[in-house]
Write an enzyme that holds these catalytic residues in place. Structure first.
Site, PDB file in Angstrom:
ATOM      1  N   GLU A 138       0.833  -1.215   0.000  1.00  0.00           N
ATOM      2  CA  GLU A 138       0.000   0.000   0.000  1.00  0.00           C
ATOM      3  C   GLU A 138       0.864   1.261   0.000  1.00  0.00           C
ATOM      4  O   GLU A 138       0.585   2.225  -0.711  1.00  0.00           O
ATOM      5  CB  GLU A 138      -0.921   0.021   1.222  1.00  0.00           C
ATOM      6  CG  GLU A 138      -1.970  -1.089   1.240  1.00  0.00           C
ATOM      7  CD  GLU A 138      -3.130  -0.832   0.286  1.00  0.00           C
ATOM      8  OE1 GLU A 138      -3.168   0.249  -0.349  1.00  0.00           O
ATOM      9  OE2 GLU A 138      -4.002  -1.719   0.158  1.00  0.00           O
ATOM     10  N   ASP A 278      -4.586  -9.263  -8.358  1.00  0.00           N
ATOM     11  CA  ASP A 278      -4.838  -8.358  -9.497  1.00  0.00           C
ATOM     12  C   ASP A 278      -3.626  -7.624 -10.069  1.00  0.00           C
ATOM     13  O   ASP A 278      -3.279  -7.772 -11.245  1.00  0.00           O
ATOM     14  CB  ASP A 278      -5.958  -7.355  -9.146  1.00  0.00           C
ATOM     15  CG  ASP A 278      -5.799  -6.706  -7.773  1.00  0.00           C
ATOM     16  OD1 ASP A 278      -4.767  -6.921  -7.122  1.00  0.00           O
ATOM     17  OD2 ASP A 278      -6.713  -5.975  -7.362  1.00  0.00           O
ATOM     18  N   GLU A 371     -18.733  -5.132  -3.323  1.00  0.00           N
ATOM     19  CA  GLU A 371     -17.375  -5.652  -3.201  1.00  0.00           C
ATOM     20  C   GLU A 371     -17.287  -7.108  -3.679  1.00  0.00           C
ATOM     21  O   GLU A 371     -16.335  -7.490  -4.342  1.00  0.00           O
ATOM     22  CB  GLU A 371     -16.911  -5.554  -1.741  1.00  0.00           C
ATOM     23  CG  GLU A 371     -15.480  -5.973  -1.488  1.00  0.00           C
ATOM     24  CD  GLU A 371     -14.454  -4.978  -2.041  1.00  0.00           C
ATOM     25  OE1 GLU A 371     -14.843  -3.944  -2.599  1.00  0.00           O
ATOM     26  OE2 GLU A 371     -13.246  -5.255  -1.900  1.00  0.00           O
ATOM     27  N   GLU A 392     -11.963   0.969 -10.135  1.00  0.00           N
ATOM     28  CA  GLU A 392     -11.637   0.031 -11.223  1.00  0.00           C
ATOM     29  C   GLU A 392     -12.619   0.064 -12.387  1.00  0.00           C
ATOM     30  O   GLU A 392     -12.220  -0.057 -13.547  1.00  0.00           O
ATOM     31  CB  GLU A 392     -11.500  -1.406 -10.692  1.00  0.00           C
ATOM     32  CG  GLU A 392     -10.223  -1.663  -9.896  1.00  0.00           C
ATOM     33  CD  GLU A 392     -10.247  -1.078  -8.490  1.00  0.00           C
ATOM     34  OE1 GLU A 392     -11.337  -0.682  -8.027  1.00  0.00           O
ATOM     35  OE2 GLU A 392      -9.184  -0.998  -7.852  1.00  0.00           O
ATOM     36  N   THR A 475      -0.948   1.060 -10.648  1.00  0.00           N
ATOM     37  CA  THR A 475      -2.204   0.492 -10.179  1.00  0.00           C
ATOM     38  C   THR A 475      -2.953   1.467  -9.268  1.00  0.00           C
ATOM     39  O   THR A 475      -4.113   1.272  -8.953  1.00  0.00           O
ATOM     40  CB  THR A 475      -1.974  -0.861  -9.469  1.00  0.00           C
ATOM     41  OG1 THR A 475      -3.222  -1.501  -9.300  1.00  0.00           O
ATOM     42  CG2 THR A 475      -1.291  -0.683  -8.127  1.00  0.00           C
TER      43      THR A 475
END
Ligand SMILES: *[C@@H]1O[C@H](CO)[C@@H](O)[C@H](O)[C@H]1NC(C)=O
Ligand SMILES: *[C@@H]1O[C@H](CO)[C@@H](O)[C@H](O)[C@H]1NC(C)=O
Ligand SMILES: *[C@@H]1O[C@H](CO)[C@@H](O)[C@H](O)[C@H]1NC(C)=O
Ligand SMILES: *[C@@H]1O[C@H](CO)[C@@H](O)[C@H](O)[C@H]1NC(C)=O
Ligand SMILES: *[C@@H]1O[C@H](CO)[C@@H](O)[C@H](O)[C@H]1NC(C)=O
Ligand SMILES: *[C@@H]1O[C@H](CO)[C@@H](O)[C@H](O)[C@H]1NC(C)=O
Length: 575
Positions: A138, A278, A371, A392, A475
């Site tokens: 993160e 992902d 989610e 996304e 990302t």
């Protein structure tokens, strides 16, 4: 009144020009209507961004994120990915996370003044010498990525933003942070710990469990940091971890979701393209585009073919066991919505379109994306019913619009904006949704709402930023320019722009990262159009075969074809 002759001529020419403009048959009414709509939408997104940003600056800065319902703050950098909220710091006042995440969005929206103000504040006041245990993944994508991207934008001489007053302050901060990441990689396998204390390094008894995306989504930021500083350590540790991770794939070229960094063994064998995995796929492809190395492409290609083969079911992607390829969970997660965007980059536009449409149906059904959704029961997951303002789906919509210019995607964007404004906007910012059934809100405005959600929506309606350069987005939505100087070897399949020399030319637009499809659609001798990175042609062009090995991978199903008794290649054994 008589016009002097010169004015008369000017007027005549002007009228002629206007006439030609408005009666140009190639500029239709609908094009003008769409242009007006895009402008309207762009202004709506700008308003949304500033509503989020100004409230953060008023009620939360320099803490990490805004709590929009109570108009206060949270020092959440140490909470990201920390579901059990363990080892929370006692004396940590935040790292201005949302400000760092907003930097590139500010520039994309043309606010140079605020960008400069933010850069100066950070240079003088930000320190990473804090006793906070953070999630490496993160912190890498949000903080290191935010700083490296903003540094590249600030030091781009073509925009002359600082008139010579920018002294690489953001790069100095990024380098300091990169150095604090290094101890995490000091493991028997080279796979990094998921957690590190910024001041003290890896804590005693730290968990050795991490995720695939945690080990496999570091190369863009750390690679760029090495290119910028000349210090090869960042790239080298990230690359070593990525290679180790890839070596742990199964014989089916699948990876799992969680693993142990001390032993290099898998913990969770089931995986998909969503949470925990992902960005591993995303970074293999984007690292190939950014650094031009063939080994990234080879890894990506094998991994992509395996995904299409084992996870795809029509337009959906389920999870499967990496060892057997057998389906495990028939669930759809909101994070998977990034996949169509990735497919656009490699030229699989039709497949991207069909998956994106399925996500849109779900968006329409709930008003936002839940989610987790149980595909086999066609119902919401009992606990994961939230929508934390995730980007996304907007991201994929933006990529698909870039690739097709189909105005339908503008309408999708409008629908996203309307939902966000009607369900999540509150006086103090934008709040996450706790339950998509009741639309009950949660007191949290995630920094990625500013870094990604607002940015991708804005770019959907105004991509002028992309015309000035060729970027890939990390990302976390932070743009990194594709620079020839960073390319070790030019990939055969695409030609990176010689940016400075073609900048002013018309083609500049076509050579955005969006149109730079690494694996462009091909037309075969038969005239059939193949549009898939996973297509492997048959060894023999007459489709006759002696063994399965003579038959390639089918482009639409991405499944290996087999040889029939009669000696023809086909898919029938798998149907
Ligand atoms: C955090 O803020 C508190 C209250 O203002 C202050 O006492 C403390 O020293 C700060 N901590 C750090 C590490 O700066
Ligand atoms: C830039 O952002 C600041 C802070 O939100 C705002 O006051 C200012 O009007 C913005 N400027 C432009 C040109 O949008
Ligand atoms: C750094 O923070 C202090 C205290 O908030 C502030 O007074 C100062 O202006 C900041 N520096 C810059 C360059 O904004
Ligand atoms: C680490 O784990 C060992 C064994 O479980 C325990 O004895 C020790 O107290 C732990 N240390 C810390 C700092 O938690
Ligand atoms: C996307 O799918 C829709 C519906 O199937 C179709 O009408 C449209 O032509 C497709 N667009 C592309 C670019 O494949
Ligand atoms: C790229 O740009 C450099 C410097 O402007 C120039 O010397 C070179 O010939 C260009 N290469 C191509 C392929 O256009």
């Amino acid at each position: 009144m008589m016009f002097p002759r010169r004015n008369y001529l000017t007027c005549l020419m002007l009228c002629l020009f206007l006439l030609l403009t408005f009666f140009d048959p190639s500029v239709s009414h609908s094009q003008i209507r769409w242009a007006a709509k895009k402008k309207r939408m762009r202004e709506k997104v700008r308003k949304m961004f500033y509503h989020a940003y100004d409230n953060y600056m008023t009620h939360a800065f320099p803490h990490d994120e805004l709590k929009p319902l109570t108009k206060t703050y949270t020092n959440s950098l140490s909470e990201l990915g920390n579901l059990k909220l363990e080892h929370l710091p006692q004396d940590y006042n935040g790292s201005a996370l949302t400000l760092i995440e907003s930097l590139s969005s500010l520039l994309i929206m043309g606010n140079n003044t605020e960008f400069k103000r933010a850069v100066l504040w950070l240079s003088e006041n930000l320190t990473f010498d804090v006793d906070a245990r953070i999630n490496l993944f993160e912190c890498n994508i949000r903080v290191l990525g935010g700083l490296v991207s903003a540094h590249l934008l600030a030091s781009d001489s073509s925009n002359n933003l600082f008139q010579g007053t920018y002294k690489n302050q953001l790069l100095v901060l990024a380098e300091d942070l990169g150095n604090r990441f290094l101890p995490a990689f000091n493991t028997p396998t080279g796979l990094p710990f998921a957690w590190i204390n910024l001041k003290y390094g890896v804590m005693e008894n730290e968990t050795t469990e991490t995720s695939t995306s945690g080990c496999g989504s570091l190369i863009l930021e750390m690679g760029a940091l090495s290119k910028l500083t000349g210090d090869l350590r960042y790239e080298s540790v990230a690359l070593r971890a990525l290679r180790k991770l890839w070596s742990m794939r199964s014989s089916l070229n699948l990876v799992g979701t969680t693993l142990d960094v001390a032993t290099g063994e898998w913990i969770e064998f089931s995986s998909g393209i969503g949470a925990g995995v992902d960005s591993f796929y995303e970074y293999l492809l984007k690292a190939h585009i950014l650094f031009g190395r063939e080994d990234f492409w080879r890894m990506f290609h094998s991994a992509y073919v395996a995904v299409q083969k084992y996870f795809r079911h029509g337009s959906w992607y389920h999870e499967a066991d990496m060892r057997t390829g057998k389906a495990t969970y028939w669930q759809l997660t909101s994070l998977q919505a990034f996949w169509p965007g990735l497919q656009v980059l490699i030229g699989d536009v039709a497949a991207a379109n069909s998956t994106h449409r399925e996500f849109f149906h779900l968006w329409e059904k709930f008003g936002v994306l839940p989610e987790r959704y149980l595909l086999d029961y066609q119902m919401l997951h009992p606990t994961e019913k939230y929508y934390p303002l995730r980007p996304e789906f907007a991201e994929s919509t933006f990529y698909l619009y870039q690739a097709t210019k189909d105005p339908w995607y503008i309408e999708v964007g409008e629908s996203i904006i309307n939902s966000l404004n009607s369900y999540t906007k509150v006086e103090g910012g934008f709040a996450s949704i706790r339950d998509v059934k009741t639309m009950e809100l949660e007191d949290h405005q995630h920094s990625f709402f500013l870094a990604e959600t607002c940015k991708y929506l804005y770019l959907l309606f105004d991509d002028s930023f992309l015309k000035d350069g060729n970027y890939i987005f990390t990302t976390e939505g932070h743009p990194l320019p594709v620079l020839r100087a960073w390319h070790e070897k030019l990939p055969e399949t695409y030609i990176p722009s010689n940016w400075t020399s073609i900048k002013s030319q018309q083609e500049a637009y076509r050579i955005s990262a969006m149109s730079m499809q690494v694996c462009p659609a091909m037309t075969l001798n038969s005239g059939k159009r193949i549009e898939s990175a996973c297509h492997v042609p048959d060894a023999r062009s007459d489709h006759r075969c002696f063994s399965d090995e003579d038959c390639g991978v089918d482009s639409t199903a991405c499944r290996r074809r087999s040889c029939s008794m009669a000696g023809y290649c086909g898919l029938w054994l798998f149907i």
